[in-house]
Write a protein that holds these residues in place. Structure first.
Motif, PDB file in Angstrom:
ATOM      1  N   PRO A  12       0.824  -1.216   0.000  1.00 15.26           N
ATOM      2  CA  PRO A  12       0.000   0.000   0.000  1.00 15.26           C
ATOM      3  C   PRO A  12       0.861   1.270   0.000  1.00 15.26           C
ATOM      4  N   ASP A  13       0.293   2.368  -0.497  1.00 16.08           N
ATOM      5  CA  ASP A  13       1.046   3.596  -0.778  1.00 16.08           C
ATOM      6  C   ASP A  13       2.009   4.014   0.321  1.00 16.08           C
ATOM      7  N   ARG A  40      -5.231  -1.823  -1.465  1.00 12.68           N
ATOM      8  CA  ARG A  40      -5.554  -0.553  -0.815  1.00 12.68           C
ATOM      9  C   ARG A  40      -6.177  -0.870   0.540  1.00 12.68           C
ATOM     10  N   GLN A 145      -8.553  -5.242   2.687  1.00  9.43           N
ATOM     11  CA  GLN A 145      -7.529  -5.030   1.660  1.00  9.43           C
ATOM     12  C   GLN A 145      -8.186  -5.188   0.289  1.00  9.43           C
ATOM     13  N   LEU A 148      -5.953  -3.892  -6.257  1.00  7.07           N
ATOM     14  CA  LEU A 148      -5.702  -2.861  -7.261  1.00  7.07           C
ATOM     15  C   LEU A 148      -4.914  -3.478  -8.414  1.00  7.07           C
TER      16      LEU A 148
END
Length: 230
Positions: A12-13, A40, A145, A148
């Motif tokens: 994740p980011d 994400r 979760q 993506l």
């Protein structure tokens, strides 16, 4: 640029950004990196009332989305322990992985009623393992979760002819990435945090992985820096 290798990060980011900063700090130079989260993190609505439980268990920093004030906490991973302490929890033990945590709990007196704060997908059913030890245990989902797709840049790096490094941190992400690419590039170096992650990658792609000696972020950073320098 100290290396022509490309590092593809799929966590994740925020986790990928923090991890890249750790790699660059250890390397002492900038890294050619592609960030393409395949998951994400979405917190669930409302933080649960934990008053009925004697001990909280957390295996991911993402699970801690609210207060743990005054609660004893058993953790997996140093970052999870840091988040638990920041949330007011009293960290009693920090294990390397879920298996090590269960082994440690087995060696201790019965902790009472435990609750596992977890995501929508986990690799180990900790409450089931604890109930097998006659420990009262349940789970609460505090985040999910969401999948993506890989970015075009990530797919090109993973499938292409360039030298690319792909760290894998969970069986689920290994399967998602393996299914998303046509086939791994011939110069793709995959580094798995555990045998279970390596097995998931091999099951989907038929490709092999390097597996680090300890399932920790620090060990992964060291292995990636060594690969970048090689």
């Amino acid at each position: 640029m100290s290396t022509q290798k490309t590092l593809v990060l799929t966590r994740p980011d925020e986790s990928s950004a923090q991890f890249l900063a750790q790699v660059e700090a250890r390397l002492g130079d900038k890294v050619c990196a592609v960030l393409s989260p395949v998951l994400r993190i979405v917190p669930t609505t409302g933080w649960p009332d934990l008053s009925a439980f004697d001990v909280v268990i957390a295996t991911s920093v993402h699970a801690i989305q609210g207060s743990l004030e005054g609660k004893p906490v058993f953790c997996v991973g140093e970052r999870t322990a840091e988040a638990a302490a920041k949330a007011g929890g009293e960290v009693r033990h920090c294990a390397l992985d879920a298996a090590a945590l269960i082994t440690w709990i087995r060696s201790q007196p019965n902790p009472g009623r435990t609750v596992y704060l977890r995501g929508s997908h986990v690799a180990t059913d900790i409450p089931a393992a604890l109930r097998a030890l006659s420990i009262e245990s349940s789970a609460i989902h505090t985040y999910r979760q969401e999948e993506l797709p890989l970015t075009e840049a990530a797919s090109t790096a993973l499938e292409g002819e360039g030298s690319t490094i792909l760290p894998l941190f969970s069986p689920r992400s290994a399967r998602l990435i393996g299914r998303a690419i046509v086939q791994p590039g011939q110069r793709l170096q995959v580094i798995a945090i555990s045998d279970a992650v390596a097995d998931a990658w091999q099951d989907v792609t038929g490709g092999s992985c390097d597996v680090i000696n300890q399932p920790t972020g620090d060990a992964m950073v060291g292995r990636i820096v060594a690969a970048l320098r090689h």
